[in-house]
Scaffold this motif. Structure first.
Motif, PDB file in Angstrom:
ATOM      1  N   ALA A   1      30.190  43.164  39.583  1.00 42.87           N
ATOM      2  CA  ALA A   1      31.373  43.058  40.439  1.00 42.87           C
ATOM      3  C   ALA A   1      32.447  44.010  39.936  1.00 42.87           C
ATOM      4  O   ALA A   1      32.735  44.042  38.747  1.00 42.87           O
ATOM      5  CB  ALA A   1      31.892  41.630  40.441  1.00 42.87           C
ATOM      6  N   PRO A   2      33.034  44.835  40.820  1.00 45.74           N
ATOM      7  CA  PRO A   2      34.097  45.736  40.380  1.00 45.74           C
ATOM      8  C   PRO A   2      35.311  44.934  39.883  1.00 45.74           C
ATOM      9  O   PRO A   2      35.559  43.824  40.365  1.00 45.74           O
ATOM     10  CB  PRO A   2      34.461  46.528  41.637  1.00 45.74           C
ATOM     11  CG  PRO A   2      33.614  46.029  42.737  1.00 45.74           C
ATOM     12  CD  PRO A   2      32.758  44.918  42.253  1.00 45.74           C
TER      13      PRO A   2
ATOM     14  N   HIS B   1      38.409  45.269  40.385  1.00 52.71           N
ATOM     15  CA  HIS B   1      39.446  44.943  41.367  1.00 52.71           C
ATOM     16  C   HIS B   1      39.055  43.714  42.191  1.00 52.71           C
ATOM     17  O   HIS B   1      39.906  42.934  42.596  1.00 52.71           O
ATOM     18  CB  HIS B   1      39.728  46.146  42.275  1.00 52.71           C
ATOM     19  CG  HIS B   1      38.594  46.473  43.208  1.00 52.71           C
ATOM     20  ND1 HIS B   1      38.502  45.926  44.459  1.00 52.71           N
ATOM     21  CD2 HIS B   1      37.513  47.265  43.060  1.00 52.71           C
ATOM     22  CE1 HIS B   1      37.400  46.387  45.043  1.00 52.71           C
ATOM     23  NE2 HIS B   1      36.784  47.202  44.207  1.00 52.71           N
ATOM     24  N   LEU B   2      37.737  43.511  42.379  1.00 48.21           N
ATOM     25  CA  LEU B   2      37.288  42.335  43.133  1.00 48.21           C
ATOM     26  C   LEU B   2      37.582  41.061  42.340  1.00 48.21           C
ATOM     27  O   LEU B   2      38.086  40.076  42.889  1.00 48.21           O
ATOM     28  CB  LEU B   2      35.791  42.444  43.436  1.00 48.21           C
ATOM     29  CG  LEU B   2      35.185  41.241  44.161  1.00 48.21           C
ATOM     30  CD1 LEU B   2      35.784  41.068  45.542  1.00 48.21           C
ATOM     31  CD2 LEU B   2      33.664  41.373  44.269  1.00 48.21           C
ATOM     32  N   ARG B   3      37.285  41.109  41.046  1.00 52.51           N
ATOM     33  CA  ARG B   3      37.556  39.949  40.193  1.00 52.51           C
ATOM     34  C   ARG B   3      39.046  39.611  40.253  1.00 52.51           C
ATOM     35  O   ARG B   3      39.432  38.454  40.429  1.00 52.51           O
ATOM     36  CB  ARG B   3      37.127  40.258  38.754  1.00 52.51           C
ATOM     37  CG  ARG B   3      37.149  39.052  37.826  1.00 52.51           C
ATOM     38  CD  ARG B   3      36.631  39.437  36.453  1.00 52.51           C
ATOM     39  NE  ARG B   3      35.215  39.821  36.480  1.00 52.51           N
ATOM     40  CZ  ARG B   3      34.221  38.973  36.274  1.00 52.51           C
ATOM     41  NH1 ARG B   3      34.481  37.709  36.024  1.00 52.51           N
ATOM     42  NH2 ARG B   3      32.978  39.377  36.329  1.00 52.51           N
TER      43      ARG B   3
ATOM     44  N   GLN C   1      41.201  40.388  42.583  1.00 44.75           N
ATOM     45  CA  GLN C   1      41.566  39.900  43.924  1.00 44.75           C
ATOM     46  C   GLN C   1      41.193  38.425  44.101  1.00 44.75           C
ATOM     47  O   GLN C   1      41.957  37.647  44.659  1.00 44.75           O
ATOM     48  CB  GLN C   1      40.813  40.697  44.992  1.00 44.75           C
ATOM     49  CG  GLN C   1      41.542  41.952  45.445  1.00 44.75           C
ATOM     50  CD  GLN C   1      40.619  42.855  46.258  1.00 44.75           C
ATOM     51  OE1 GLN C   1      39.509  42.472  46.617  1.00 44.75           O
ATOM     52  NE2 GLN C   1      41.075  44.062  46.530  1.00 44.75           N
ATOM     53  N   ILE C   2      40.006  38.076  43.594  1.00 46.57           N
ATOM     54  CA  ILE C   2      39.554  36.694  43.768  1.00 46.57           C
ATOM     55  C   ILE C   2      40.430  35.739  42.956  1.00 46.57           C
ATOM     56  O   ILE C   2      40.880  34.708  43.465  1.00 46.57           O
ATOM     57  CB  ILE C   2      38.062  36.557  43.390  1.00 46.57           C
ATOM     58  CG1 ILE C   2      37.215  37.220  44.474  1.00 46.57           C
ATOM     59  CG2 ILE C   2      37.666  35.091  43.229  1.00 46.57           C
ATOM     60  CD1 ILE C   2      35.744  37.266  44.191  1.00 46.57           C
ATOM     61  N   VAL C   3      40.681  36.096  41.716  1.00 45.68           N
ATOM     62  CA  VAL C   3      41.547  35.248  40.878  1.00 45.68           C
ATOM     63  C   VAL C   3      42.910  35.092  41.550  1.00 45.68           C
ATOM     64  O   VAL C   3      43.458  33.989  41.653  1.00 45.68           O
ATOM     65  CB  VAL C   3      41.693  35.858  39.461  1.00 45.68           C
ATOM     66  CG1 VAL C   3      42.773  35.132  38.672  1.00 45.68           C
ATOM     67  CG2 VAL C   3      40.365  35.789  38.722  1.00 45.68           C
TER      68      VAL C   3
ATOM     69  N   ALA D   1      43.626  35.438  44.745  1.00 45.21           N
ATOM     70  CA  ALA D   1      43.513  34.642  45.975  1.00 45.21           C
ATOM     71  C   ALA D   1      43.388  33.152  45.656  1.00 45.21           C
ATOM     72  O   ALA D   1      43.973  32.310  46.334  1.00 45.21           O
ATOM     73  CB  ALA D   1      42.311  35.115  46.788  1.00 45.21           C
ATOM     74  N   LEU D   2      42.628  32.839  44.608  1.00 44.25           N
ATOM     75  CA  LEU D   2      42.452  31.431  44.228  1.00 44.25           C
ATOM     76  C   LEU D   2      43.783  30.828  43.799  1.00 44.25           C
ATOM     77  O   LEU D   2      44.101  29.697  44.130  1.00 44.25           O
ATOM     78  CB  LEU D   2      41.443  31.292  43.086  1.00 44.25           C
ATOM     79  CG  LEU D   2      39.983  31.617  43.417  1.00 44.25           C
ATOM     80  CD1 LEU D   2      39.116  31.466  42.178  1.00 44.25           C
ATOM     81  CD2 LEU D   2      39.468  30.714  44.520  1.00 44.25           C
ATOM     82  N   ARG D   3      44.559  31.610  43.040  1.00 47.12           N
ATOM     83  CA  ARG D   3      45.851  31.079  42.567  1.00 47.12           C
ATOM     84  C   ARG D   3      46.854  31.044  43.711  1.00 47.12           C
ATOM     85  O   ARG D   3      47.701  30.166  43.774  1.00 47.12           O
ATOM     86  CB  ARG D   3      46.373  31.958  41.433  1.00 47.12           C
ATOM     87  CG  ARG D   3      45.332  32.046  40.335  1.00 47.12           C
ATOM     88  CD  ARG D   3      45.890  31.961  38.960  1.00 47.12           C
ATOM     89  NE  ARG D   3      44.779  31.694  38.047  1.00 47.12           N
ATOM     90  CZ  ARG D   3      44.493  32.419  36.982  1.00 47.12           C
ATOM     91  NH1 ARG D   3      45.291  33.410  36.654  1.00 47.12           N
ATOM     92  NH2 ARG D   3      43.467  32.117  36.230  1.00 47.12           N
TER      93      ARG D   3
ATOM     94  N   GLN E   1      46.285  30.383  46.736  1.00 43.61           N
ATOM     95  CA  GLN E   1      46.028  29.241  47.611  1.00 43.61           C
ATOM     96  C   GLN E   1      46.880  28.038  47.283  1.00 43.61           C
ATOM     97  O   GLN E   1      47.196  27.250  48.138  1.00 43.61           O
ATOM     98  CB  GLN E   1      44.556  28.847  47.494  1.00 43.61           C
ATOM     99  CG  GLN E   1      43.641  29.775  48.239  1.00 43.61           C
ATOM    100  CD  GLN E   1      42.722  29.012  49.153  1.00 43.61           C
ATOM    101  OE1 GLN E   1      42.240  27.966  48.786  1.00 43.61           O
ATOM    102  NE2 GLN E   1      42.506  29.530  50.335  1.00 43.61           N
TER     103      GLN E   1
END
Lengths: 225, 195
Positions: A25-26, A28-30, A32-34, A36-38, A40
């Motif tokens: 996983a690149p 920047h994806l990691r 972005q996900i972290v 997005a999760l926070r 939320q």
């Protein structure tokens, strides 16, 4: 499988692990996900003193209670959305559309272990799925549909050349129990509520046959849960 | 089936839930991305789909029955896999034929420990082998590609693969052996062409 085959498979596996790209996983994806999760939970994170926070909760709760009470009092007066007749006609329309458009199933399988996860992963509830082939109602698959303002699961069974649709949705506070079979626009409909889920069975098979189907489905679900 | 008693969900509960989700799900991000990238054969699509699948997984986190990182893996990969198929369904034809791009995909192949850098001939052969294997996997039909990736690269067991792909374990085994056979045929073909 003989030893030579096993050795060949192992050799091929080693080759794949050595040569095929394992895409990581690149970064920047990691991130972005972290993020997005926070993010939320962010809107719910206002800094408040514990006392104010508690008071806000009480106020919110009280407003909700008032709203719910009013809705509950007013609901029987409104013939529109949510009324049993409206739901019935939604179900009839959805069933007719599905049969007419030859789009009876999104996931075509007689295997309940294929249909159930397919539906569960697309819904916020998990409908019970049982194959009734032994009773003469083989499972044909499942699909998603839209009834009474929400996405629902539809389990699709076959009876000779007829389709039987089982609409499943969370029951909004309906008491458990089964309603009598009724005819809507020439289709037979049987509904019941069990364990927080509302089931509506619709088909053009005879009322007696549909009752048999509903009986065995209910029995299977009771035994399976 | 059982209805959970009604309970007020507080900020602390949500915070705890998100924290727990991060602990269980984030360690599998590489696996998730690898599966999505091989299924979608596109970097950008894999990015989007994996991110969406993680947020979806958070929404369904309540339905996750396990408690440890290991059991979260097949659960999460199942959600990622379904998101990939939904994307493929919505973008039918968009990447149905992704041609192998030598300029882009060839770069990775040069960096391998297998070949002796002093021997250009050996280096070239190793590069070609790498390329033909990646190419052959990429050309497998999706149902065969996914079981092969899950088994050989992610090294999952049959039961987990069955749960992820939503098929019986017997089907996993038959698809896997068919995938291996197709791969062998393709590789045998390229080797002969190469010689």
């Amino acid at each position: 499988m003989d030893e030579r085959e096993q050795a060949n498979d192992k050799e091929l596996g080693d080759l794949i692990r050595k040569e095929a790209i394992r895409h990581a996983a690149p970064a920047h994806l990691r991130a972005q996900i972290v993020d997005a999760l926070r993010h939320q939970e962010a809107p719910r994170h206002h800094r408040q003193s514990p006392r104010n926070g508690l008071r806000a909760w009480w106020m919110t709760g009280f407003s909700f209670a008032c709203g719910a009470l009013l809705t509950w009092l007013a609901l029987p007066l409104l013939p529109g959305a949510g009324s049993p007749d409206r739901i019935d006609s939604d179900i009839v329309n959805a069933h007719v559309r599905a049969v007419m458009m030859a789009r009876a199933v999104d996931v075509e399988s007689s295997d309940q272990h294929t249909v159930k996860p397919w539906l569960s992963s697309r819904l916020d509830f998990s409908p019970p799925v049982q194959d009734l082939a032994a009773e003469g109602f083989p499972l044909a698959g499942g699909r998603l549909d839209y009834v009474n303002g929400r996405t629902v699961a539809v389990l699709v069974y076959k009876r000779n050349k007829h389709w039987i649709d089982v609409f499943v949705a969370p029951a909004a506070g309906k008491p458990a129990g089964r309603s009598a079979s009724k005819a809507v626009n020439g289709f037979n409909v049987i509904g019941w509520t069990r364990a927080g889920l509302d089931f509506e069975v619709i088909s053009d098979v005879g009322a007696g046959e549909l009752a048999t189907f509903a009986d065995s489905l209910q029995a299977h679900i009771a035994a399976g849960s | 089936m059982r209805i959970a008693p009604i309970r007020v969900i507080t900020d602390d509960d949500l915070h705890e839930r998100n924290r727990q989700f991060e602990t269980l799900a984030l360690p599998h991000l590489d696996s998730a991305y690898n599966l999505a990238r091989w299924l979608l054969r596109d970097d950008q699509a894999a990015d989007d789909v994996v991110q969406e699948a993680f947020l979806r997984a958070l929404r369904y986190f309540a339905s996750f029955r396990g408690t440890d990182v290991t059991s979260a893996r097949p659960w999460l990969l199942g959600i990622v896999r379904n998101a990939c198929y939904a994307w493929l369904h919505d973008n039918r034809g968009a990447n149905a034929t992704v041609e192998f791009d030598e300029e882009i995909d060839g770069v990775d192949f040069a960096a391998g420990p297998a070949a002796d850098p002093a021997n250009p001939e050996q280096l070239l052969a190793a590069k070609q082998q790498r390329r033909s294997i990646n190419d052959a996997i990429e050309r497998l039909p999706a149902p065969y590609r996914e079981v092969l990736i899950l088994r050989e690269m992610e090294e999952l067991n049959y039961e987990d693969i069955a749960r992820i792909a939503g098929i019986p374990a017997g089907t996993v085994m038959s698809r896997l052996s068919r995938a291996r056979a197709m791969l062998r045929t393709t590789l045998a073909g390229t080797q002969q062409v190469g010689r």
